[in-house]
Motif scaffolding. Structure first.
Motif, mmCIF file in Angstrom:
data_model
loop_
_atom_site.group_PDB
_atom_site.id
_atom_site.type_symbol
_atom_site.label_atom_id
_atom_site.label_comp_id
_atom_site.label_asym_id
_atom_site.label_seq_id
_atom_site.Cartn_x
_atom_site.Cartn_y
_atom_site.Cartn_z
ATOM 1 N N LEU A 71 62.945 -2.222 -5.512
ATOM 2 C CA LEU A 71 63.134 -0.747 -5.678
ATOM 3 C C LEU A 71 63.811 -1.323 -6.958
ATOM 4 O O LEU A 71 64.055 -0.179 -7.601
ATOM 5 N N GLU A 72 64.603 -2.056 -6.997
ATOM 6 C CA GLU A 72 65.328 -2.417 -8.337
ATOM 7 C C GLU A 72 64.593 -2.197 -9.384
ATOM 8 O O GLU A 72 64.989 -1.424 -10.710
ATOM 9 N N LYS A 73 63.608 -3.011 -9.629
ATOM 10 C CA LYS A 73 62.590 -3.027 -10.952
ATOM 11 C C LYS A 73 62.200 -1.435 -11.289
ATOM 12 O O LYS A 73 62.645 -1.816 -12.779
ATOM 13 N N THR A 74 61.869 -0.713 -10.125
ATOM 14 C CA THR A 74 61.234 -0.282 -10.005
ATOM 15 C C THR A 74 61.811 1.782 -10.819
ATOM 16 O O THR A 74 62.054 2.353 -11.747
ATOM 17 N N LEU A 75 63.732 1.081 -10.665
ATOM 18 C CA LEU A 75 64.378 2.093 -11.383
ATOM 19 C C LEU A 75 64.440 2.182 -12.650
ATOM 20 O O LEU A 75 64.784 2.545 -13.645
ATOM 21 N N ARG A 76 64.952 0.797 -12.908
ATOM 22 C CA ARG A 76 64.840 0.295 -13.932
ATOM 23 C C ARG A 76 63.044 0.971 -15.074
ATOM 24 O O ARG A 76 63.625 1.530 -15.804
ATOM 25 N N LEU A 77 62.026 0.901 -14.592
ATOM 26 C CA LEU A 77 61.081 0.677 -15.394
ATOM 27 C C LEU A 77 61.333 2.310 -14.952
ATOM 28 O O LEU A 77 60.283 3.055 -16.615
ATOM 29 N N ALA A 78 61.590 3.354 -14.351
ATOM 30 C CA ALA A 78 61.373 4.631 -14.540
ATOM 31 C C ALA A 78 62.375 5.119 -15.056
ATOM 32 O O ALA A 78 62.898 6.567 -15.723
ATOM 33 N N HIS A 79 63.572 5.026 -15.398
ATOM 34 C CA HIS A 79 65.233 5.271 -16.068
ATOM 35 C C HIS A 79 64.775 6.008 -17.830
ATOM 36 O O HIS A 79 65.707 6.598 -18.236
ATOM 37 N N PRO A 80 64.122 5.597 -18.631
ATOM 38 C CA PRO A 80 63.937 5.917 -19.629
ATOM 39 C C PRO A 80 63.354 7.921 -19.139
ATOM 40 O O PRO A 80 64.138 8.619 -20.415
ATOM 41 N N VAL A 81 63.025 8.032 -18.499
ATOM 42 C CA VAL A 81 62.638 8.879 -18.257
ATOM 43 C C VAL A 81 62.852 9.630 -16.961
ATOM 44 O O VAL A 81 63.860 11.256 -17.499
ATOM 45 N N LEU A 82 63.530 9.400 -16.055
ATOM 46 C CA LEU A 82 64.262 10.021 -15.329
ATOM 47 C C LEU A 82 66.090 9.144 -15.300
ATOM 48 O O LEU A 82 66.600 8.417 -14.198
ATOM 49 N N PRO A 83 66.671 8.948 -16.208
ATOM 50 C CA PRO A 83 68.176 8.555 -16.531
ATOM 51 C C PRO A 83 69.189 8.868 -15.237
ATOM 52 O O PRO A 83 69.554 8.156 -15.259
ATOM 53 N N TYR A 84 69.305 9.994 -14.657
ATOM 54 C CA TYR A 84 70.096 10.330 -13.756
ATOM 55 C C TYR A 84 69.756 9.823 -12.668
ATOM 56 O O TYR A 84 71.004 9.380 -11.811
ATOM 57 N N ILE A 85 68.827 9.802 -11.787
ATOM 58 C CA ILE A 85 68.948 9.419 -10.376
ATOM 59 C C ILE A 85 68.483 7.863 -10.137
ATOM 60 O O ILE A 85 69.072 7.128 -9.571
ATOM 61 N N THR A 86 68.064 7.608 -11.381
ATOM 62 C CA THR A 86 67.895 6.005 -11.419
ATOM 63 C C THR A 86 69.148 5.198 -11.457
ATOM 64 O O THR A 86 69.456 4.173 -10.747
ATOM 65 N N GLU A 87 69.868 5.885 -12.427
ATOM 66 C CA GLU A 87 71.446 5.237 -12.268
ATOM 67 C C GLU A 87 72.109 5.541 -10.991
ATOM 68 O O GLU A 87 72.808 4.172 -10.657
ATOM 69 N N THR A 88 72.172 6.847 -10.250
ATOM 70 C CA THR A 88 72.580 6.621 -8.959
ATOM 71 C C THR A 88 72.269 5.618 -8.098
ATOM 72 O O THR A 88 72.889 4.986 -7.144
ATOM 73 N N ILE A 89 71.228 5.693 -7.922
ATOM 74 C CA ILE A 89 70.570 5.180 -6.700
ATOM 75 C C ILE A 89 71.091 3.536 -7.362
ATOM 76 O O ILE A 89 71.481 2.454 -6.455
ATOM 77 N N TRP A 90 70.777 3.236 -8.811
ATOM 78 C CA TRP A 90 70.898 1.601 -9.297
ATOM 79 C C TRP A 90 72.299 0.887 -8.682
ATOM 80 O O TRP A 90 72.614 -0.053 -8.388
ATOM 81 N N GLN A 91 73.666 2.079 -8.578
ATOM 82 C CA GLN A 91 74.460 1.567 -8.976
ATOM 83 C C GLN A 91 74.445 1.129 -7.296
ATOM 84 O O GLN A 91 75.670 0.043 -6.452
ATOM 85 N N SER A 92 73.264 1.737 -6.378
ATOM 86 C CA SER A 92 73.948 1.144 -4.733
ATOM 87 C C SER A 92 73.400 0.389 -4.790
ATOM 88 O O SER A 92 73.475 -0.140 -3.544
ATOM 89 N N VAL A 93 71.897 0.156 -5.145
ATOM 90 C CA VAL A 93 70.949 -0.824 -5.252
ATOM 91 C C VAL A 93 71.493 -2.264 -5.658
ATOM 92 O O VAL A 93 71.436 -3.717 -4.879
ATOM 93 N N LYS A 94 72.271 -2.238 -7.117
ATOM 94 C CA LYS A 94 72.920 -3.348 -7.990
ATOM 95 C C LYS A 94 73.621 -4.791 -6.960
ATOM 96 O O LYS A 94 72.949 -6.057 -7.134
#
Length: 953
Positions: A744-767
């Motif tokens: 999930l953490e890697k997926t959020l990073r991969l998707a971040h360039p296209v989906l910046p807001y949702i990936t940052e928000t979820i990543w802060q909980s995953v990190k």
């Protein structure tokens, strides 16, 4: 994380945090590779439209990806001063609020008024860029009229003049009679109109006759008023009707001017009468004919496009001439051009010289700002000699220093550049870069960076009065310097060394010549590397298509089909949308039509979709160079995709937070086949995503993300984890939790360039749950690349077999209307030992996910009851049907489905066989009907197969 995904609650606060913490800035480590993109500067008067949103999404995706790769990235932002548009906005404002004109203010005070407006209202589009998530460096924001860019513009003008690449001359331009300025071809809107072609008899002079004995020839024109400026008549030199007349004269009616008949291929023997009146001062084609035959130029119009009291007569070179008198008939003096047209036609008729009038389809040029018919006008303007500048610019593309994506747009570029005309760079406005030229009382011109420099350079005495040129430079002139002017040129700045040339220009094909080509010419002329080699402004030109409405029509306010990206992000109620689309309409009937269409299309207004859903939709539709038909259903689908990612992340967090995820050094881990498979699927996704970004296929990159996140991770892997998390050993559960959170953490990073807001928000909980992940923001985390160490082809093959098995069971349940919860007994005839081994190794998962009572591996020769069958690879899957269904009831159900489907097929075929519908309906609507027909036919085939199978039980 909140239970429900709500983009409105996260996006604006998150952007403010990013900006305040400086995450958009270059990191400044010049030992790392640099990467820069220069934003096409939107007009300061503008607001974000779908084209901006589309191109800015592309640029932001690229810049975020390269930032995550560790590069020293700059996305340079800024706005264009938009000469005509801005001046018009402020002129209208002072007229409405103060009942004043710019002349009431005077030049300096009016320009102050524009700067005041710019400070208060000129930042709309930059605020909207923030809403889109644009990660530009706001601290470096530029404006094409700021001090630095003004100095750069002035420097370029002076240097080009000193190199004899800028000159002042009298030539034809597109003239806007309402705005009183020359305008570029791009600012001319050609409209199809119904009009007339007037045929006039021009008497031959000196008793000359035509081959058939007539003492006149007939010319045809759509602009009768211009005949007052005729200085010749052209016939084709091969035309047997008229070739003997070449060199003879016409006595021009109304003005009694002797004008020659010339032989020129511009006259088409097959078109009209074969005789063409030549008015070099009022028609671009005639201007070229006039130059070829040294015909004088006679200007008959004022800048208001009224008939002058006295004509202006010039030589072909634009010098004053006395070859013809300046007299014009007094009755036309001061007459508006179209009123003069009627009067001249009436006078020809009265003289018996009106041969005939024919209906004629016209293409009429209008100024897109002034809204009136444009006149070709002979005026004194400043020009750039573009041919010497074009040569290296063409070579740069020929040699591959600059690549066009798609490549076919090179042809459009070459077509312009290999037949390039001198560029008119002056505009009769007050707002803009004032031309750095001064005139003495004798009209002599002096060019310099300031009046002081001019006086010093030319040793002018204080008594010599100098007046600066009143014109300003074409907006495209200053924007042509954008890539290097924004980086501090003409100074040799660190920014220029670091970020120039830029990497990619994202632009529309319609401005290849007006902006793209001119940037290449200007940059290569003025910016050189350490070896003196001309620099290109960018390495790649990525041409996007237009965004059209759902029917394929171009979006325009007059059609009422414009969509505001901010409305799709925030939502808008129906009444506000109607008001927005019709509020400023001058035509009540048109307003009513647009209101009706709006209410029909958006019954409940537009609900809020959030920025990420809009960005993902734009990226998913970004096939290079092609126009896009906007589809609100796709936007809704990608909002659901964001929901899916949010809910899947909550599932992962619920199963990993406050659990042992196996990051301890001595943790015992037993990875399942599904764990190995999802790791391998992720590596494939990372490989494909990066490859697609490298080739500017954002549509394919987005589709890669969608396929992996929705189908592989959310649908399959999360399901495959449930048997392990519910019934597995501690080592198995630990390994699956670790896989869940790390993938999930890697997926959020991969998707971040296209989906910046949702990936940052979820990543802060995953990190906090992932060992070794540090940093404040996902923006500066590494973009995942393919890692062969995590790739397992056998796991991919094995899980594909498992998925096929489960899918086959589910499809058979649906086909035969068997409840999903009903446990089934399944038999399988394995094709080989590998499939048998796969069955044995995954029995628990198969039984759990397919809801099976038992799985029997059949031996050769075993007796097989009546079954529903399906292939899993080469193995045969069978479900004994005895007792599962009510045969008669199922046959009745299928008969009903077949009848309903046949009815739909008949209805659509009737529609498509109706020539009236096919001819009138938009092409996209007809295509959708054909697509539906194919779908129903496919359904009918499947239903018939099921009917035959059940009937045989």
């Amino acid at each position: 994380m909140e239970k429900t995904y709500n983009p409105q609650s996260i996006e604006q606060d998150l952007y403010q945090t990013w900006e305040e913490k400086g995450y958009f800035k270059p990191h400044g480590d010049t030992t790392k590779e640099s990467y820069s993109i220069m934003i096409p500067p939107p007009n300061v008067t503008g607001s974000l439209h779908m084209g901006h949103a589309f191109q800015d999404t592309i640029m932001d995706t690229l810049i975020r990806a390269e930032r995550m790769k560790g590069k020293n990235t700059l996305w340079q932002v800024g706005t264009d001063h938009a000469g005509i548009a801005t001046q018009m906005v402020v002129e209208r404002k002072i007229a409405a609020e103060e009942n004043k004109t710019k002349h009431d203010y005077g030049r300096e005070a009016f320009i102050d008024k524009i700067w005041e407006w710019k400070g208060e209202s000129g930042g709309t589009i930059t605020k909207q860029l923030r809403r889109l998530g644009a990660s530009v460096d706001w601290d470096r924001e530029r404006f094409t009229m700021d001090d630095g860019l003004s100095a750069a513009t002035q420097e370029v003008f002076v240097r080009l003049y000193e190199e004899d690449l800028i000159y002042r001359g009298k030539r034809l331009v597109n003239w806007d009679p309402k705005l009183h300025t020359a305008i570029s071809d791009l600012e001319v809107e050609n409209k199809d109109k119904k009009g007339h072609m007037w045929h006039f008899r021009y008497p031959l002079a000196d008793g000359v006759k035509t081959a058939d004995g007539k003492d006149y020839i007939v010319v045809a024109t759509t602009r009768p008023e211009t005949m007052l400026g005729d200085t010749g008549v052209a016939v084709n030199p091969e035309d047997p009707r008229y070739k003997d007349l070449i060199g003879k004269n016409i006595l021009l009616p109304l003005v009694n001017r002797l004008i020659p008949i010339v032989g020129d291929e511009h006259a088409d023997m097959e078109k009209g009468t074969g005789c063409v009146k030549i008015t070099p001062a009022h028609d671009f084609n005639d201007y070229e004919v006039g130059k070829r035959h040294s015909l004088p130029m006679i200007n008959i119009l004022t800048f208001n496009a009224d008939i002058r009291n006295a004509a202006e007569v010039f030589t072909t070179n634009g010098e004053e001439s006395d070859v013809y008198a300046t007299d014009l008939p007094e009755k036309y003096h001061g007459m508006e051009r179209f009123a003069a047209r009627k009067e001249i036609v009436a006078d020809f008729d009265a003289l018996g010289l009106l041969d005939e009038i024919k209906d004629h389809d016209l293409t009429v040029p209008y100024g897109d700002r002034g809204g009136v018919v444009i006149e070709p006008m002979l005026t004194d303007q400043w020009y750039v000699r573009t041919a010497p500048l074009a040569e290296p610019a063409v070579k740069a593309v020929e040699d591959g220093e600059i690549q066009f994506v798609p490549k076919q747009y090179e042809n459009m570029y070459f077509a312009w550049m290999r037949d390039v005309q001198d560029w008119c760079i002056s505009r009769q406005l007050w707002w803009g870069h004032r031309i750095p030229a001064w005139y003495d009382n004798d009209g002599k011109v002096y060019v310099g960076r300031s009046e002081e420099e001019v006086r010093e350079k030319h040793n002018l005495a204080p008594v010599v009065v100098l007046n600066q040129d009143n014109d300003v430079l074409d907006t495209w002139f200053s924007s042509a310097l954008w890539t290097f002017g924004t980086q501090g040129w003409p100074e040799d700045t660190e920014a220029l060394k670091t970020f120039h040339p830029s990497e990619v220009l994202v632009s529309g094909f319609d401005i290849i010549f007006f902006w793209v080509a001119r940037m290449i010419m200007m940059t290569m002329h003025f910016v050189k590397d350490e070896d003196g080699k001309p620099q290109v402004p960018f390495k790649t030109v990525y041409m996007t298509g237009l965004i059209r409405d759902e029917n394929g029509d171009k979006m325009s306010k007059s059609k009422g089909n414009v969509l505001d990206p901010i409305d799709m992000i925030d939502g808008i109620d129906l009444e506000s949308l109607v008001t927005k689309r019709t509020g400023n309409m001058m035509q009540p009937q048109l307003a009513k039509k647009i209101e009706k269409n709006t209410r029909k299309t958006f019954e409940d207004g537009i609900e809020p979709y959030g920025t990420d859903a809009l960005r993902f939709t734009l990226a998913a539709m970004a096939s290079t160079g092609r126009d896009i038909n906007w589809d609100m259903k796709r936007l809704e689908g990608y909002r659901n995709f964001c929901n899916k990612l949010w809910n899947a992340s909550r599932y992962v967090l619920m199963n990993t937070e406050e659990h042992d995820c196996g990051f301890a050094a001595d943790a015992e881990l037993e990875y399942s086949l599904a764990d190995k498979w999802i790791e391998s699927q992720f590596e494939l996704a990372a490989k494909e995503f990066n490859a697609h970004l490298d080739t500017y296929r954002l549509d394919m990159a987005a589709n890669t993300l969608y396929e992996f996140i929705w189908n592989q991770f959310c649908d399959w892997y999360l399901e495959l984890t449930k048997p392990v998390l519910w019934k597995g050993t501690e080592a198995q559960q630990r390994a699956t939790r670790r896989t869940l959170i790390t993938v999930l953490e890697k997926t959020l990073r991969l998707a971040h360039p296209v989906l910046p807001y949702i990936t940052e928000t979820i990543w802060q909980s995953v990190k906090p749950l992932v060992d070794g992940v540090e940093g404040e923001t996902i923006m500066t985390q590494p973009l995942p690349q393919f890692d062969a160490a995590n790739f397992n082809q056998q796991a991919l093959d094995d899980i594909e077999w498992v998925k096929a098995f489960i899918t086959s069971i589910r499809n058979l349940r649906a086909e035969y209307d068997i409840a999903p919860s009903k446990p089934l007994d399944v038999m399988i005839k394995a094709a080989d030992k590998q499939d048998a081994a796969r069955l044995e190794a995954n029995k628990a998962v198969l039984s759990s996910l397919a809801k099976l009572e038992s799985i029997t591996l059949l031996e050769d020769g075993a007796e097989i009851p009546a079954c529903a069958t399906s292939l899993v690879g080469k193995s045969e899957l069978m479900i004994p049907m005895a007792g599962l269904i009510d045969k008669d009831a199922e046959l009745n159900r299928l008969a009903g489905e077949i009848k309903k489907t046949e009815g739909e097929i008949k209805r659509i075929e009737g529609k498509l066989n109706n020539q009236g519908f096919v001819a009138k309906a938009p092409e996209a609507v007809v295509a959708k009907e054909r697509e539906k027909l194919d779908g129903y036919k496919e359904t009918l085939t499947k239903l018939a197969e099921q009917q035959a199978t059940i009937a045989a039980l």
